[in-house]
Design a protein around this motif. Structure first.
Motif, mmCIF file in Angstrom:
data_model
loop_
_atom_site.group_PDB
_atom_site.id
_atom_site.type_symbol
_atom_site.label_atom_id
_atom_site.label_comp_id
_atom_site.label_asym_id
_atom_site.label_seq_id
_atom_site.Cartn_x
_atom_site.Cartn_y
_atom_site.Cartn_z
ATOM 1 N N VAL A 23 -63.324 -12.006 31.091
ATOM 2 C CA VAL A 23 -63.557 -13.303 31.729
ATOM 3 C C VAL A 23 -64.330 -14.227 30.788
ATOM 4 O O VAL A 23 -64.013 -15.418 30.656
ATOM 5 N N LEU A 24 -65.324 -13.686 30.098
ATOM 6 C CA LEU A 24 -66.095 -14.502 29.167
ATOM 7 C C LEU A 24 -65.232 -14.976 28.000
ATOM 8 O O LEU A 24 -65.359 -16.124 27.546
ATOM 9 N N LEU A 25 -64.340 -14.100 27.513
ATOM 10 C CA LEU A 25 -63.450 -14.509 26.429
ATOM 11 C C LEU A 25 -62.494 -15.612 26.869
ATOM 12 O O LEU A 25 -62.226 -16.563 26.120
ATOM 13 N N ASN A 26 -61.980 -15.503 28.103
ATOM 14 C CA ASN A 26 -61.098 -16.546 28.609
ATOM 15 C C ASN A 26 -61.837 -17.875 28.776
ATOM 16 O O ASN A 26 -61.289 -18.940 28.466
ATOM 17 N N LEU A 27 -63.070 -17.809 29.258
ATOM 18 C CA LEU A 27 -63.852 -19.038 29.396
ATOM 19 C C LEU A 27 -64.153 -19.658 28.032
ATOM 20 O O LEU A 27 -64.101 -20.887 27.866
ATOM 21 N N ALA A 28 -64.460 -18.790 27.044
ATOM 22 C CA ALA A 28 -64.726 -19.309 25.696
ATOM 23 C C ALA A 28 -63.481 -19.953 25.105
ATOM 24 O O ALA A 28 -63.559 -21.014 24.470
ATOM 25 N N ALA A 29 -62.320 -19.317 25.331
ATOM 26 C CA ALA A 29 -61.065 -19.904 24.841
ATOM 27 C C ALA A 29 -60.784 -21.240 25.520
ATOM 28 O O ALA A 29 -60.315 -22.196 24.884
ATOM 29 N N LEU A 30 -61.083 -21.318 26.821
ATOM 30 C CA LEU A 30 -60.865 -22.572 27.538
ATOM 31 C C LEU A 30 -61.762 -23.685 27.001
ATOM 32 O O LEU A 30 -61.331 -24.837 26.846
ATOM 33 N N VAL A 31 -63.014 -23.343 26.684
ATOM 34 C CA VAL A 31 -63.935 -24.336 26.123
ATOM 35 C C VAL A 31 -63.441 -24.823 24.763
ATOM 36 O O VAL A 31 -63.482 -26.022 24.454
ATOM 37 N N VAL A 32 -62.945 -23.896 23.934
ATOM 38 C CA VAL A 32 -62.426 -24.277 22.617
ATOM 39 C C VAL A 32 -61.217 -25.198 22.756
ATOM 40 O O VAL A 32 -61.081 -26.205 22.030
ATOM 41 N N ILE A 33 -60.318 -24.879 23.696
ATOM 42 C CA ILE A 33 -59.129 -25.714 23.901
ATOM 43 C C ILE A 33 -59.520 -27.114 24.361
ATOM 44 O O ILE A 33 -58.985 -28.123 23.882
ATOM 45 N N VAL A 34 -60.468 -27.193 25.278
ATOM 46 C CA VAL A 34 -60.908 -28.498 25.771
ATOM 47 C C VAL A 34 -61.548 -29.313 24.644
ATOM 48 O O VAL A 34 -61.288 -30.516 24.495
ATOM 49 N N CYS A 35 -62.384 -28.663 23.847
ATOM 50 C CA CYS A 35 -63.030 -29.370 22.732
ATOM 51 C C CYS A 35 -62.008 -29.846 21.701
ATOM 52 O O CYS A 35 -62.216 -30.874 21.037
#
Length: 291
Positions: A23-35
């Motif tokens: 879950v943390l990896l998915n959230l980190a990936a989502l933050v990177v995509i948004v940025c």
């Protein structure tokens, strides 16, 4: 007699636990995509707003005052078509020439053992470490002595020199990843060395050529410093130099028009990627398949 107890097993779907790490990896990936996506969205959003809306303290998160006047202003400048032609010509020439020479150099370094091979590899790294700005004066003097200033050929030579070390080093990794035993097996089946390379090895290297070409294309397309020094005439300027004309010292910059011009400049890169992206995936499945 009593019937044996039947144990009911929970379904594999229901029994699957949610792992906190995933879950943390998915959230980190989502933050990177948004940025990564948000600056592009903000550029397009600003280009669709009037200049008065971009100067207010309240940010506009969507084009609530939609207008295409900024794109009309960018086109009215008159230099977009000419700059687009120069940029496309220089970038495509530099891309083709650099990929051909880089491919031959990468195959030679990876497949053959010769004297000064390690020196050549180290020289590629050293060349990449030299700041390009340190070579501007000497490069301009050489091109000026050859009468290549303000010419597409002259700027193409410079871009090839800038892109070539990166493409050689990147393609060398792809060539090393293809086992030489595949060529040997094809030669045992009756292929010549050249035929084995083009029928077996080259299809496996196609994704590497495409991905390296994309990065080389973007590097040459967005180059600014050498184009500013070498292409001094208004009719020979590239798109980054044309974009600079909207930022003036004598008056306030109209950022809506700048963002519209930036969006126009990004369209050819997107089209190029859409044309080649399917080859990156299809090339992975081709190659060492006999039949």
């Amino acid at each position: 007699m009593t019937a044996p107890a039947v144990r009911i097993r929970p379904s594999s779907v229901g029994a699957r636990r949610i792992r906190p790490g995933r879950v943390l990896l998915n959230l980190a990936a989502l933050v990177v995509i948004v940025c990564a996506v948000f600056p592009v969205y903000w550029m397009v959003n600003t280009s669709l707003l009037p200049s008065s809306a971009t100067k207010t303290a309240t940010p506009h998160l969507w084009p609530d005052q939609f207008t295409l006047r900024n794109y009309a202003t960018a086109f009215a400048d008159g230099g977009f078509v000419a700059a687009l032609g120069v940029s496309v010509s220089v970038t495509l020439l530099a891309l083709v020439v650099s990929l051909v020479f880089a491919f031959l150099a990468a195959v030679a370094v990876s497949r053959f053992r010769f004297r000064s091979r390690k020196t050549f590899i180290v020289a590629i790294l050293v060349v990449q470490m030299i700041p390009a700005e340190a070579l501007i004066i000497s490069t301009f003097r050489v091109l000026d002595s050859w009468a290549l200033v303000n010419t597409i050929i002259g700027l193409t030579f410079v871009y090839v020199a800038l892109v070539l070390p990166f493409t050689i080093w990147t393609l060398r990794g792809f060539v090393n990843g293809v086992p030489a035993e595949l060529e040997e097996a094809a030669m045992i089946d009756g292929c010549s060395r050249t035929g084995a390379f083009w029928r077996v090895t080259f299809p496996l290297l196609a994704p590497g050529l495409v991905s390296t070409g994309v990065f080389a294309f973007i590097q040459a397309w967005n180059e600014f410093v050498f184009a500013l020094v070498i292409m001094t005439r208004p009719e020979s300027q590239t798109l980054p130099i044309w974009l600079r004309s909207f930022v003036q010292v004598t008056k306030a910059t109209d950022w809506s028009v700048v963002m519209a011009a930036s969006s126009l400049m990004a369209i050819p890169v997107i089209i190029f990627f859409l044309l080649v992206q399917h080859r990156m995936a299809s090339g992975l499945m081709s190659g060492a398949v006999k039949g």
